[in-house]
Design a protein around this motif. Structure first.
Motif, PDB file in Angstrom:
ATOM      1  N   THR A 157       0.829  -1.204   0.000  1.00 47.30           N
ATOM      2  CA  THR A 157       0.000   0.000   0.000  1.00 47.30           C
ATOM      3  C   THR A 157       0.864   1.255   0.000  1.00 47.30           C
ATOM      4  N   ASP A 158       0.199   2.372   0.131  1.00 44.13           N
ATOM      5  CA  ASP A 158       0.898   3.653   0.185  1.00 44.13           C
ATOM      6  C   ASP A 158       1.455   3.967   1.572  1.00 44.13           C
ATOM      7  N   PHE A 159       1.169   3.120   2.555  1.00 39.95           N
ATOM      8  CA  PHE A 159       1.709   3.354   3.897  1.00 39.95           C
ATOM      9  C   PHE A 159       3.204   3.072   3.864  1.00 39.95           C
ATOM     10  N   SER A 160       3.967   3.986   4.388  1.00 34.72           N
ATOM     11  CA  SER A 160       5.414   3.755   4.430  1.00 34.72           C
ATOM     12  C   SER A 160       5.928   4.120   5.817  1.00 34.72           C
ATOM     13  N   TYR A 161       6.985   3.463   6.167  1.00 34.20           N
ATOM     14  CA  TYR A 161       7.600   3.649   7.470  1.00 34.20           C
ATOM     15  C   TYR A 161       9.084   3.882   7.246  1.00 34.20           C
ATOM     16  N   PRO A 162       9.455   5.143   6.969  1.00 31.43           N
ATOM     17  CA  PRO A 162      10.847   5.404   6.583  1.00 31.43           C
ATOM     18  C   PRO A 162      11.867   5.124   7.679  1.00 31.43           C
ATOM     19  N   GLU A 163      11.492   5.291   8.925  1.00 36.36           N
ATOM     20  CA  GLU A 163      12.490   5.147   9.982  1.00 36.36           C
ATOM     21  C   GLU A 163      12.564   3.735  10.540  1.00 36.36           C
ATOM     22  N   LYS A 164      11.417   3.123  10.803  1.00 37.21           N
ATOM     23  CA  LYS A 164      11.410   1.756  11.317  1.00 37.21           C
ATOM     24  C   LYS A 164      10.014   1.181  11.122  1.00 37.21           C
ATOM     25  N   GLU A 165       9.924  -0.130  11.192  1.00 34.31           N
ATOM     26  CA  GLU A 165       8.633  -0.790  11.028  1.00 34.31           C
ATOM     27  C   GLU A 165       7.720  -0.410  12.192  1.00 34.31           C
ATOM     28  N   PRO A 166       6.405  -0.438  11.971  1.00 38.33           N
ATOM     29  CA  PRO A 166       5.479  -0.035  13.028  1.00 38.33           C
ATOM     30  C   PRO A 166       5.351  -1.085  14.122  1.00 38.33           C
ATOM     31  N   THR A 167       4.867  -0.642  15.249  1.00 38.91           N
ATOM     32  CA  THR A 167       4.497  -1.579  16.312  1.00 38.91           C
ATOM     33  C   THR A 167       3.259  -2.339  15.850  1.00 38.91           C
ATOM     34  N   LEU A 168       2.928  -3.406  16.535  1.00 39.61           N
ATOM     35  CA  LEU A 168       1.725  -4.159  16.179  1.00 39.61           C
ATOM     36  C   LEU A 168       0.484  -3.285  16.301  1.00 39.61           C
ATOM     37  N   GLY A 169       0.384  -2.512  17.371  1.00 37.95           N
ATOM     38  CA  GLY A 169      -0.785  -1.650  17.550  1.00 37.95           C
ATOM     39  C   GLY A 169      -0.952  -0.679  16.394  1.00 37.95           C
ATOM     40  N   ARG A 170       0.141  -0.068  15.968  1.00 36.24           N
ATOM     41  CA  ARG A 170       0.060   0.863  14.840  1.00 36.24           C
ATOM     42  C   ARG A 170      -0.264   0.109  13.550  1.00 36.24           C
ATOM     43  N   ALA A 171       0.328  -1.059  13.347  1.00 36.46           N
ATOM     44  CA  ALA A 171       0.060  -1.843  12.138  1.00 36.46           C
ATOM     45  C   ALA A 171      -1.417  -2.227  12.052  1.00 36.46           C
ATOM     46  N   ILE A 172      -2.034  -2.541  13.185  1.00 36.88           N
ATOM     47  CA  ILE A 172      -3.466  -2.881  13.175  1.00 36.88           C
ATOM     48  C   ILE A 172      -4.273  -1.664  12.713  1.00 36.88           C
ATOM     49  N   GLY A 173      -4.001  -0.503  13.304  1.00 39.19           N
ATOM     50  CA  GLY A 173      -4.718   0.710  12.920  1.00 39.19           C
ATOM     51  C   GLY A 173      -4.495   1.073  11.460  1.00 39.19           C
ATOM     52  N   ASP A 174      -3.247   0.980  10.998  1.00 38.97           N
ATOM     53  CA  ASP A 174      -2.947   1.288   9.603  1.00 38.97           C
ATOM     54  C   ASP A 174      -3.597   0.278   8.662  1.00 38.97           C
ATOM     55  N   ALA A 175      -3.639  -0.996   9.061  1.00 37.99           N
ATOM     56  CA  ALA A 175      -4.283  -2.023   8.233  1.00 37.99           C
ATOM     57  C   ALA A 175      -5.778  -1.755   8.113  1.00 37.99           C
ATOM     58  N   GLU A 176      -6.390  -1.267   9.171  1.00 37.67           N
ATOM     59  CA  GLU A 176      -7.801  -0.860   9.093  1.00 37.67           C
ATOM     60  C   GLU A 176      -7.959   0.279   8.095  1.00 37.67           C
ATOM     61  N   ASP A 177      -7.127   1.305   8.235  1.00 40.35           N
ATOM     62  CA  ASP A 177      -7.208   2.481   7.366  1.00 40.35           C
ATOM     63  C   ASP A 177      -6.945   2.124   5.904  1.00 40.35           C
ATOM     64  N   ALA A 178      -6.060   1.157   5.675  1.00 41.29           N
ATOM     65  CA  ALA A 178      -5.684   0.773   4.312  1.00 41.29           C
ATOM     66  C   ALA A 178      -6.696  -0.163   3.657  1.00 41.29           C
ATOM     67  N   GLY A 179      -7.678  -0.656   4.419  1.00 36.65           N
ATOM     68  CA  GLY A 179      -8.641  -1.598   3.861  1.00 36.65           C
ATOM     69  C   GLY A 179      -8.165  -3.037   3.873  1.00 36.65           C
ATOM     70  N   ILE A 180      -7.075  -3.309   4.565  1.00 31.83           N
ATOM     71  CA  ILE A 180      -6.550  -4.679   4.644  1.00 31.83           C
ATOM     72  C   ILE A 180      -7.416  -5.504   5.589  1.00 31.83           C
ATOM     73  N   VAL A 181      -7.647  -4.977   6.764  1.00 31.73           N
ATOM     74  CA  VAL A 181      -8.481  -5.648   7.760  1.00 31.73           C
ATOM     75  C   VAL A 181      -9.817  -4.923   7.792  1.00 31.73           C
ATOM     76  N   THR A 182     -10.870  -5.635   7.432  1.00 33.71           N
ATOM     77  CA  THR A 182     -12.190  -5.002   7.363  1.00 33.71           C
ATOM     78  C   THR A 182     -13.136  -5.501   8.439  1.00 33.71           C
ATOM     79  N   GLU A 183     -12.784  -6.610   9.084  1.00 32.58           N
ATOM     80  CA  GLU A 183     -13.643  -7.138  10.143  1.00 32.58           C
ATOM     81  C   GLU A 183     -13.344  -6.429  11.460  1.00 32.58           C
ATOM     82  N   ASP A 184     -14.116  -6.730  12.449  1.00 28.10           N
ATOM     83  CA  ASP A 184     -13.920  -6.167  13.789  1.00 28.10           C
ATOM     84  C   ASP A 184     -12.490  -6.466  14.250  1.00 28.10           C
TER      85      ASP A 184
END
Length: 196
Positions: free
Chosen positions: A83-110
């Motif tokens: 996707t267009d999400f990028s992490y130039p400095e370091k990979e995201p934490t799991l919590g941030r990855a969950i939120g970004d995956a929601e925003d990106a349309g990757i995770v659509t369920e609860d």
């Protein structure tokens, strides 16, 4: 019920290990059907799955929570790479990855299960003294009659829930991958369709 001399249920008997092995493969079959479970995310993710299965069978329940969270983090960060999400400095934490995956349309369920897993993993990995209410063991002890407290039961319940979440997310990933192939889309196009 097999108990040791302290009266606590012993999770290490051959029968318990066999029951957990059967349960693990039932979860895989329920989510994946007759497809072989081949985790994406490289060799690291494959090793995490192998360790997850071994730890669960052998009764290392806290390790199962940590490994399940790691598997999901690998999957989500892999998918966010399409996707267009990028992490130039370091990979995201799991919590941030969950939120970004929601925003990106990757995770659509609860996502409450994903956040539960993130918080539970954090409760085991990072020190919690129980006063702040975010210690998994302390929270569950407060809900139980202390006369019935069994530390193995708490860990096994968390492990089973975590494993189900990880296996379900792997199945979702495979379904997305095959849908994109069938519709001749790249993964980002599939996610964009979901976002509308």
């Amino acid at each position: 019920m097999t108990e040791d001399e302290s009266g606590i249920d012993n999770p290490y008997t051959p029968e318990k290990k066999q029951n957990r092995k059967e349960w693990f493969f039932e979860q895989v079959e329920d989510e994946h059907g007759d497809r072989v479970l081949l985790p994406d995310g490289g060799n690291e993710t494959q090793h995490l799955y192998e360790d997850l299965m071994g730890c669960f069978i052998n009764g290392q329940f806290v390790a199962c929570v940590i490994l399940s969270a790691s598997i999901i983090e690998h999957l989500l960060v892999l998918e966010l790479g399409f996707t267009d999400f990028s992490y130039p400095e370091k990979e995201p934490t799991l919590g941030r990855a969950i939120g970004d995956a929601e925003d990106a349309g990757i995770v659509t369920e609860d996502t409450s299960d994903l956040y539960w897993l993130n918080n539970t993993r954090n409760g085991y990995v990072h020190f919690r003294d129980g006063r702040t209410g975010d210690s998994p063991t302390m929270e569950q002890m407060q809900e139980m009659d202390l006369g019935e407290f069994n530390p193995n039961r708490i860990g096994e319940d968390d492990a089973r829930r975590a494993i189900k979440i990880a296996i379900r997310q792997q199945a979702r990933h495979w379904e997305d991958f095959h849908k994109a192939m069938d519709e001749e889309l790249d993964m980002n196009e599939l996610y964009e369709q979901r976002r509308g």
